[in-house]
Design a protein around this motif. Structure first.
Motif, short mmCIF file in Angstrom:
data_model
loop_
_atom_site.label_atom_id
_atom_site.label_comp_id
_atom_site.label_asym_id
_atom_site.label_seq_id
_atom_site.Cartn_x
_atom_site.Cartn_y
_atom_site.Cartn_z
N GLU A 4 -25.56 57.89 -30.52
CA GLU A 4 -24.31 57.13 -30.44
C GLU A 4 -24.49 55.79 -31.14
O GLU A 4 -25.38 55.02 -30.80
CB GLU A 4 -23.91 56.91 -29.00
CG GLU A 4 -22.61 56.16 -28.84
CD GLU A 4 -22.23 55.97 -27.39
OE1 GLU A 4 -21.65 54.91 -27.09
OE2 GLU A 4 -22.50 56.86 -26.57
N PHE A 5 -23.64 55.54 -32.13
CA PHE A 5 -23.64 54.28 -32.85
C PHE A 5 -22.40 53.50 -32.47
O PHE A 5 -21.34 54.09 -32.26
CB PHE A 5 -23.59 54.52 -34.37
CG PHE A 5 -24.76 55.26 -34.93
CD1 PHE A 5 -25.92 54.60 -35.28
CD2 PHE A 5 -24.70 56.63 -35.13
CE1 PHE A 5 -27.00 55.29 -35.82
CE2 PHE A 5 -25.76 57.33 -35.66
CZ PHE A 5 -26.92 56.66 -36.01
N HIS A 6 -22.51 52.18 -32.39
CA HIS A 6 -21.32 51.34 -32.30
C HIS A 6 -21.19 50.72 -33.67
O HIS A 6 -22.11 50.06 -34.17
CB HIS A 6 -21.44 50.26 -31.23
CG HIS A 6 -20.17 49.51 -31.07
ND1 HIS A 6 -19.92 48.36 -31.78
CD2 HIS A 6 -19.05 49.78 -30.37
CE1 HIS A 6 -18.70 47.94 -31.48
NE2 HIS A 6 -18.15 48.78 -30.63
N ALA A 54 -28.64 53.77 -41.80
CA ALA A 54 -28.61 53.27 -43.17
C ALA A 54 -27.45 53.88 -43.95
O ALA A 54 -26.79 53.19 -44.74
CB ALA A 54 -29.94 53.55 -43.87
N ALA A 55 -27.18 55.15 -43.74
CA ALA A 55 -26.08 55.83 -44.43
C ALA A 55 -24.74 55.19 -44.06
O ALA A 55 -23.90 54.95 -44.93
CB ALA A 55 -26.08 57.31 -44.11
N ILE A 56 -24.55 54.90 -42.78
CA ILE A 56 -23.31 54.26 -42.32
C ILE A 56 -23.20 52.87 -42.93
O ILE A 56 -22.13 52.47 -43.41
CB ILE A 56 -23.27 54.19 -40.78
CG1 ILE A 56 -23.18 55.60 -40.19
CG2 ILE A 56 -22.09 53.33 -40.30
CD1 ILE A 56 -23.41 55.67 -38.69
N GLU A 57 -24.29 52.13 -42.93
CA GLU A 57 -24.26 50.77 -43.47
C GLU A 57 -24.05 50.76 -44.98
O GLU A 57 -23.36 49.90 -45.51
CB GLU A 57 -25.52 50.02 -43.06
CG GLU A 57 -25.52 49.74 -41.56
CD GLU A 57 -26.75 49.05 -41.04
OE1 GLU A 57 -27.82 49.14 -41.69
OE2 GLU A 57 -26.63 48.41 -39.97
N GLN A 58 -24.60 51.75 -45.68
CA GLN A 58 -24.39 51.84 -47.12
C GLN A 58 -22.93 52.15 -47.46
O GLN A 58 -22.46 51.84 -48.56
CB GLN A 58 -25.31 52.87 -47.73
CG GLN A 58 -26.75 52.41 -47.79
CD GLN A 58 -27.71 53.49 -48.28
OE1 GLN A 58 -27.30 54.60 -48.57
NE2 GLN A 58 -28.98 53.15 -48.32
N ALA A 59 -22.22 52.76 -46.51
CA ALA A 59 -20.79 53.04 -46.70
C ALA A 59 -19.95 51.78 -46.49
O ALA A 59 -18.74 51.81 -46.68
CB ALA A 59 -20.35 54.15 -45.74
N VAL A 63 -23.47 48.57 -38.20
CA VAL A 63 -23.91 49.22 -36.97
C VAL A 63 -24.45 48.14 -36.05
O VAL A 63 -25.43 47.46 -36.40
CB VAL A 63 -24.98 50.30 -37.23
CG1 VAL A 63 -25.48 50.90 -35.94
CG2 VAL A 63 -24.43 51.38 -38.16
N THR A 64 -23.79 47.93 -34.89
CA THR A 64 -24.22 46.86 -33.99
C THR A 64 -25.12 47.34 -32.87
O THR A 64 -25.83 46.55 -32.27
CB THR A 64 -23.00 46.13 -33.39
OG1 THR A 64 -22.19 47.07 -32.69
CG2 THR A 64 -22.19 45.45 -34.49
N SER A 65 -25.07 48.63 -32.56
CA SER A 65 -25.98 49.17 -31.55
C SER A 65 -26.14 50.67 -31.73
O SER A 65 -25.29 51.33 -32.31
CB SER A 65 -25.50 48.85 -30.13
OG SER A 65 -24.31 49.55 -29.85
#
Length: 67
Positions: A4-6, A54-59, A63-65
């Motif tokens: 689970e990502f926030h 990293a994939a989410i952040e590259q988009a 990602v905070t948690s």
């Protein structure tokens, strides 16, 4: 495994698609559920957590948690 990502910065269905596509580009078999209201992204994947983050952040999202 279920992760689970926030995620901050998501505001529309385009954002949902961008996050989902970023995850699936890294793991084509991944299942992702995005809740815009809470910023919660639940991913079922065998890939390492750091790689998915990293994939989410590259988009372009933050990602905070991770749980």
């Amino acid at each position: 495994m279920t992760i689970e990502f926030h995620v901050e910065g998501m505001s529309c269905q385009h954002c949902v698609a961008a996050v989902t596509n970023a995850i699936r580009e890294h793991d084509a078999a991944a299942q992702a559920q995005v809740d815009l209201a809470t910023g919660r992204v639940v991913v079922e994947s065998a890939q390492p957590v750091d790689a998915l983050k990293a994939a989410i952040e590259q988009a372009g999202y933050t990602v905070t948690s991770v749980r």
